[in-house]
Design an enzyme around this catalytic site. Structure first.
Site, mmCIF file in Angstrom:
data_model
loop_
_atom_site.group_PDB
_atom_site.id
_atom_site.type_symbol
_atom_site.label_atom_id
_atom_site.label_comp_id
_atom_site.label_asym_id
_atom_site.label_seq_id
_atom_site.Cartn_x
_atom_site.Cartn_y
_atom_site.Cartn_z
ATOM 1 N N ASP A 125 0.834 -1.200 0.000
ATOM 2 C CA ASP A 125 0.000 0.000 0.000
ATOM 3 C C ASP A 125 0.870 1.251 0.000
ATOM 4 O O ASP A 125 1.579 1.523 0.956
ATOM 5 C CB ASP A 125 -0.898 0.011 1.242
ATOM 6 N N MET B 55 -12.238 -1.511 -3.604
ATOM 7 C CA MET B 55 -11.997 -1.061 -2.230
ATOM 8 C C MET B 55 -13.253 -1.345 -1.409
ATOM 9 O O MET B 55 -14.344 -0.877 -1.754
ATOM 10 C CB MET B 55 -11.697 0.447 -2.188
ATOM 11 N N GLY C 245 -7.395 -1.688 9.136
ATOM 12 C CA GLY C 245 -8.190 -1.921 10.334
ATOM 13 C C GLY C 245 -9.591 -1.336 10.332
ATOM 14 O O GLY C 245 -10.224 -1.251 11.380
ATOM 15 N N GLY D 23 -9.740 -4.448 2.036
ATOM 16 C CA GLY D 23 -10.235 -3.661 3.165
ATOM 17 C C GLY D 23 -11.241 -4.414 4.012
ATOM 18 O O GLY D 23 -12.276 -4.860 3.507
ATOM 19 N N GLY D 24 -10.895 -4.604 5.277
ATOM 20 C CA GLY D 24 -11.822 -5.240 6.211
ATOM 21 C C GLY D 24 -12.034 -6.717 5.962
ATOM 22 O O GLY D 24 -13.042 -7.289 6.386
ATOM 23 N N GLY E 222 -4.841 -7.199 5.704
ATOM 24 C CA GLY E 222 -3.736 -6.606 6.456
ATOM 25 C C GLY E 222 -3.802 -6.970 7.917
ATOM 26 O O GLY E 222 -3.136 -7.902 8.376
ATOM 27 N N SER E 223 -4.644 -6.263 8.662
ATOM 28 C CA SER E 223 -4.647 -6.462 10.112
ATOM 29 C C SER E 223 -5.088 -7.863 10.517
ATOM 30 O O SER E 223 -4.594 -8.399 11.506
ATOM 31 C CB SER E 223 -5.480 -5.387 10.811
#
Ligand code: DX5
Ligand code: ZN
Length: 221
Positions: free
Chosen positions: A33, A134, A142, A173-174, A194-195
């Site tokens: 990113d 997205m 997060g 995302g998410g 990611g998270s």
């Protein structure tokens, strides 16, 4: 075959190569990113980090450019070893950027924000390798998944299959254990997380669990 793309935005940047090697067995691509503090209100990393990562991993480097001026930096990303760059349709006509990417032998990605309609990207479907949805507002990891994006994903899946196009549908995302199955069922080929991966106690196990939740039929019993 579905793919998992861990997003290094959530990794420990001070130990990036080790973080990447840890999740390597469950990663199909590595999502990078790039944020400039203008196109999105956050600043992350750029081509110099891609250049440092290139000799440390064999993973496909999937660079998501959240920047105002991708045209000024495509050469740098290509030289740094990016496998693809993905540019935002919200910036305007992406075709000149596609040409530059092809000239550099990079694969071509196009991304659109949650509030941007599918119609904005449809004219380019035949010219791209990756269409990135997205499922949060870009800029931060997060955040909570925006479920309305699934309608666009389903519609795109149908069009791509009907036309027999090679473009891969990626969602970002998410993504976690709960949302990965929804995205996969709606037709995503690539899940960015990611998270849910790098903030887990065991990132490799987390990536494996997301894959199994998304595509249970592919997991050997
Ligand atoms: C957000 C980035 C995402 C981010 C996803 O602007 O494009 O790739 O890393 O993070 P999670 O998986 O935590 O939502
Ligand atoms: Zn991203």
């Amino acid at each position: 075959m579905g793919k998992i793309a861990p997003s290094i935005l959530a990794a420990d940047f001070s130990e990036l190569a080790a973080e990447v090697n840890r999740i390597r067995p469950q990663a199909d691509l590595l999502h990078v990113d790039v944020m400039d503090g203008h196109f999105v209100p956050n600043l992350s990393i750029g081509a110099p980090v891609v250049k440092c990562l290139r000799p440390r991993t064999d993973l496909y480097l999937d660079c998501h450019l959240m920047i105002d001026n991708p045209g000024d930096l495509l050469d740098d990303f290509a030289k740094a070893g990016a496998d693809s760059c993905t540019v935002h349709v919200e910036l305007g006509d992406p075709r000149p950027l596609f040409e530059r990417m092809r000239a550099h032998d990079m694969r071509v990605g196009l991304v659109f924000n949650p509030e941007t309609p599918l119609e904005a990207v449809l004219p380019y479907l035949e010219e791209i390798d990756i269409l990135l949805f997205m499922s949060v507002h870009p800029g931060f990891g997060g955040q909570a998944f925006i479920p309305e994006v699934l309608d666009k994903l389903r519609a795109a899946r149908e069009i791509v299959d009907e036309r027999g196009l090679a473009v891969e549908l990626e969602i970002d995302g998410g993504i976690n254990l709960e949302t990965a199955p929804l995205a996969a069922a709606a037709g995503a080929d690539i899940l960015v997380a990611g998270s849910a991966i790098f903030h887990a106690k065991d990132p490799l196990a987390a990536a494996s669990a997301i894959r199994a939740a998304a595509w249970p039929e592919l997991v050997p019993t």
